[in-house]
Design an enzyme around this catalytic site. Structure first.
Site, PDB file in Angstrom:
ATOM      1  N   LYS A  13       0.837  -1.220   0.000  1.00  0.00           N
ATOM      2  CA  LYS A  13       0.000   0.000   0.000  1.00  0.00           C
ATOM      3  C   LYS A  13       0.867   1.264   0.000  1.00  0.00           C
ATOM      4  CE  LYS A  13      -2.074  -1.227   3.852  1.00  0.00           C
ATOM      5  NZ  LYS A  13      -1.277  -2.446   4.139  1.00  0.00           N
ATOM      6  N   ARG A  88      -9.132   0.701   9.962  1.00  0.00           N
ATOM      7  CA  ARG A  88      -8.662  -0.658  10.214  1.00  0.00           C
ATOM      8  C   ARG A  88      -9.637  -1.454  11.074  1.00  0.00           C
ATOM      9  NH1 ARG A  88      -2.677   0.314   9.619  1.00  0.00           N
ATOM     10  NH2 ARG A  88      -1.570  -1.632   9.965  1.00  0.00           N
ATOM     11  N   ARG A 127      11.602  -5.930   4.231  1.00  0.00           N
ATOM     12  CA  ARG A 127      11.389  -4.486   4.017  1.00  0.00           C
ATOM     13  C   ARG A 127      12.482  -3.643   4.682  1.00  0.00           C
ATOM     14  NH1 ARG A 127       5.609  -1.937   5.201  1.00  0.00           N
ATOM     15  NH2 ARG A 127       5.923  -2.770   7.308  1.00  0.00           N
ATOM     16  N   ARG A 160      12.119  -1.982  10.319  1.00  0.00           N
ATOM     17  CA  ARG A 160      11.171  -1.681  11.407  1.00  0.00           C
ATOM     18  C   ARG A 160      11.191  -2.791  12.459  1.00  0.00           C
ATOM     19  NH1 ARG A 160       5.567   0.021   8.533  1.00  0.00           N
ATOM     20  NH2 ARG A 160       4.742  -1.099  10.328  1.00  0.00           N
ATOM     21  N   ARG A 171       0.496  -9.390  13.531  1.00  0.00           N
ATOM     22  CA  ARG A 171      -0.164  -8.332  12.758  1.00  0.00           C
ATOM     23  C   ARG A 171      -1.110  -8.920  11.713  1.00  0.00           C
ATOM     24  NH1 ARG A 171       4.850  -5.427  10.699  1.00  0.00           N
ATOM     25  NH2 ARG A 171       3.448  -3.982   9.658  1.00  0.00           N
TER      26      ARG A 171
HETATM   27  P1  ADP Z   1       2.356  -1.853   3.199  1.00  0.00           P
HETATM   28  O1  ADP Z   1       2.385  -0.343   3.104  1.00  0.00           O
HETATM   29  O2  ADP Z   1       1.105  -2.440   2.613  1.00  0.00           O
HETATM   30  O3  ADP Z   1       2.618  -2.361   4.587  1.00  0.00           O
HETATM   31  P2  ADP Z   1       4.838  -1.673   1.684  1.00  0.00           P
HETATM   32  O4  ADP Z   1       4.441  -0.765   0.558  1.00  0.00           O
HETATM   33  O5  ADP Z   1       5.692  -1.097   2.765  1.00  0.00           O
HETATM   34  O6  ADP Z   1       3.546  -2.421   2.294  1.00  0.00           O
HETATM   35  O7  ADP Z   1       5.583  -2.945   1.020  1.00  0.00           O
HETATM   36  C1  ADP Z   1       6.078  -4.006   1.831  1.00  0.00           C
HETATM   37  C2  ADP Z   1       7.378  -4.544   1.210  1.00  0.00           C
HETATM   38  O8  ADP Z   1       7.091  -5.178  -0.025  1.00  0.00           O
HETATM   39  C3  ADP Z   1       8.432  -3.458   0.898  1.00  0.00           C
HETATM   40  O9  ADP Z   1       9.697  -3.982   1.193  1.00  0.00           O
HETATM   41  C4  ADP Z   1       8.268  -3.213  -0.605  1.00  0.00           C
HETATM   42  O10 ADP Z   1       9.491  -2.814  -1.200  1.00  0.00           O
HETATM   43  C5  ADP Z   1       7.833  -4.582  -1.100  1.00  0.00           C
HETATM   44  N1  ADP Z   1       6.892  -4.514  -2.231  1.00  0.00           N
HETATM   45  C6  ADP Z   1       5.858  -3.651  -2.377  1.00  0.00           C
HETATM   46  N2  ADP Z   1       5.176  -3.899  -3.507  1.00  0.00           N
HETATM   47  C7  ADP Z   1       5.808  -4.967  -4.090  1.00  0.00           C
HETATM   48  C8  ADP Z   1       5.578  -5.713  -5.299  1.00  0.00           C
HETATM   49  N3  ADP Z   1       4.551  -5.432  -6.109  1.00  0.00           N
HETATM   50  N4  ADP Z   1       6.411  -6.743  -5.575  1.00  0.00           N
HETATM   51  C9  ADP Z   1       7.436  -7.052  -4.737  1.00  0.00           C
HETATM   52  N5  ADP Z   1       7.705  -6.397  -3.597  1.00  0.00           N
HETATM   53  C10 ADP Z   1       6.906  -5.359  -3.269  1.00  0.00           C
HETATM   54  P1  AMP Z   2       1.437   0.275   9.458  1.00  0.00           P
HETATM   55  O1  AMP Z   2       2.554   1.247   9.235  1.00  0.00           O
HETATM   56  O2  AMP Z   2       0.207   0.623   8.678  1.00  0.00           O
HETATM   57  O3  AMP Z   2       1.884  -1.152   9.243  1.00  0.00           O
HETATM   58  O4  AMP Z   2       1.024   0.409  11.001  1.00  0.00           O
HETATM   59  C1  AMP Z   2       1.960   0.116  12.024  1.00  0.00           C
HETATM   60  C2  AMP Z   2       1.227  -0.011  13.354  1.00  0.00           C
HETATM   61  O5  AMP Z   2       0.620   1.248  13.696  1.00  0.00           O
HETATM   62  C3  AMP Z   2       0.097  -1.024  13.392  1.00  0.00           C
HETATM   63  O6  AMP Z   2       0.549  -2.352  13.630  1.00  0.00           O
HETATM   64  C4  AMP Z   2      -0.759  -0.466  14.540  1.00  0.00           C
HETATM   65  O7  AMP Z   2      -0.192  -0.774  15.805  1.00  0.00           O
HETATM   66  C5  AMP Z   2      -0.645   1.039  14.346  1.00  0.00           C
HETATM   67  N1  AMP Z   2      -1.712   1.561  13.466  1.00  0.00           N
HETATM   68  C6  AMP Z   2      -1.556   2.121  12.231  1.00  0.00           C
HETATM   69  N2  AMP Z   2      -2.747   2.491  11.725  1.00  0.00           N
HETATM   70  C7  AMP Z   2      -3.673   2.158  12.652  1.00  0.00           C
HETATM   71  C8  AMP Z   2      -5.094   2.259  12.700  1.00  0.00           C
HETATM   72  N3  AMP Z   2      -5.820   2.784  11.693  1.00  0.00           N
HETATM   73  N4  AMP Z   2      -5.723   1.791  13.816  1.00  0.00           N
HETATM   74  C9  AMP Z   2      -5.030   1.269  14.846  1.00  0.00           C
HETATM   75  N5  AMP Z   2      -3.701   1.117  14.849  1.00  0.00           N
HETATM   76  C10 AMP Z   2      -3.017   1.565  13.766  1.00  0.00           C
END
Ligand code: ADP
Ligand code: AMP
Length: 219
Positions: A13, A88, A127, A160, A171
């Site tokens: 995302k 969420r 990541r 992270r 998660r």
């Molecule tokens: P989210 O925001 O949904 O938690 P991220 O955008 O941070 O996910 O992506 C999670 C990991 O997957 C990152 O390391 C990113 O570089 C990788 N990634 C994202 N989209 C793709 C894709 N289409 N193919 C392969 N790896 C991807």
């Molecule tokens: P994310 O960066 O989206 O993976 O979020 C990291 C962490 O932040 C999650 O595991 C939750 O602990 C908290 N968090 C982010 N967005 C929300 C939300 N909309 N509601 C509750 N917790 C959240």
């Protein structure tokens, strides 16, 4: 374009929101990024959120909703926004609906990032994020040109704490219990668009643009 990116952690995302933010003038609002920034700065909000985030649980709805009420009223949201990681839970979805109604702003689409657990685990555990500009990399899928260094700004990359395998599993459970029911919620409202997020980044962005563009005229 006003939309929600819905899907499990690691679905891509944030990566796709960064691409769209560049292509169109949209606010990219990631609740996770806002919370991490508050934890880093040691604000009251950060102190409230930290233990939930560290364990892979969700921060309480009332904390998130009041944070988002303020954020959605900032001027950069007037030309459109992508909500990444919010709502969420069902109460958060209800609160968002009420807030947008009050602001007389429609939600154009909810993009569901459909992806398997195995892909999510591989993506999250690899990541890497730039400490300075927040750019997102992956140790295998999208490595930087120089190990540990951001291509865009030269900042240091880090992993992270909540991307460790045990917290990732928690998660994912939390996603399935509390967030996945929103798929039905938005499907019933006729604004859900499913995208196969297991594909390459280029394929995912083009399906978001074509699916959303044709069905909901987000252009
Ligand atoms: P989210 O925001 O949904 O938690 P991220 O955008 O941070 O996910 O992506 C999670 C990991 O997957 C990152 O390391 C990113 O570089 C990788 N990634 C994202 N989209 C793709 C894709 N289409 N193919 C392969 N790896 C991807
Ligand atoms: P994310 O960066 O989206 O993976 O979020 C990291 C962490 O932040 C999650 O595991 C939750 O602990 C908290 N968090 C982010 N967005 C929300 C939300 N909309 N509601 C509750 N917790 C959240």
């Amino acid at each position: 374009m006003r939309c929600v990116f819905l899907g499990p952690p690691g679905a891509g995302k944030g990566t796709q929101a960064a691409v769209l933010r560049e292509k169109r003038s949209l606010a990219h609002i990631s609740t996770g990024d806002i919370l991490r920034d508050n934890v880093k700065k040691g604000t009251d909000l950060g102190k409230q959120a930290k233990e939930f985030m560290d364990s892979g649980g969700l921060v309480p709805d009332e904390v998130i909703v009041s944070m988002m009420k303020g954020r959605l009223q900032e001027p950069d949201c007037s030309s459109g926004f992508i909500l990444d990681g919010f709502p969420r839970t069902a109460p958060q979805a209800e609160a968002l609906g009420a807030l947008l109604k009050e602001m007389q702003i429609p939600l154009d689409a909810v993009i569901l990032f459909d992806v398997s657990d195995d892909v999510v685990i591989q993506r999250l555990t690899g990541r890497r994020i730039c400490r300075s500009c927040g750019a997102i990399y992956h140790a295998v899928n999208r490595p930087p040109k120089v190990d540990g260094v951001c291509d865009a700004c030269g900042g240091a990359l880090y992993q992270r704490d909540d991307d460790s395998e045990d917290v990732v599993k928690k998660r994912l459970e939390v996603y399935k219990e509390q967030t996945r029911p929103l798929v039905d919620y938005y499907e019933k409202r006729g604004i859900l668009v499913r995208v196969d997020a297991g594909k390459s980044g280029e394929e995912v962005i083009s399906s978001i643009e074509s699916a959303a563009g044709s069905e909901h005229d987000l252009a």
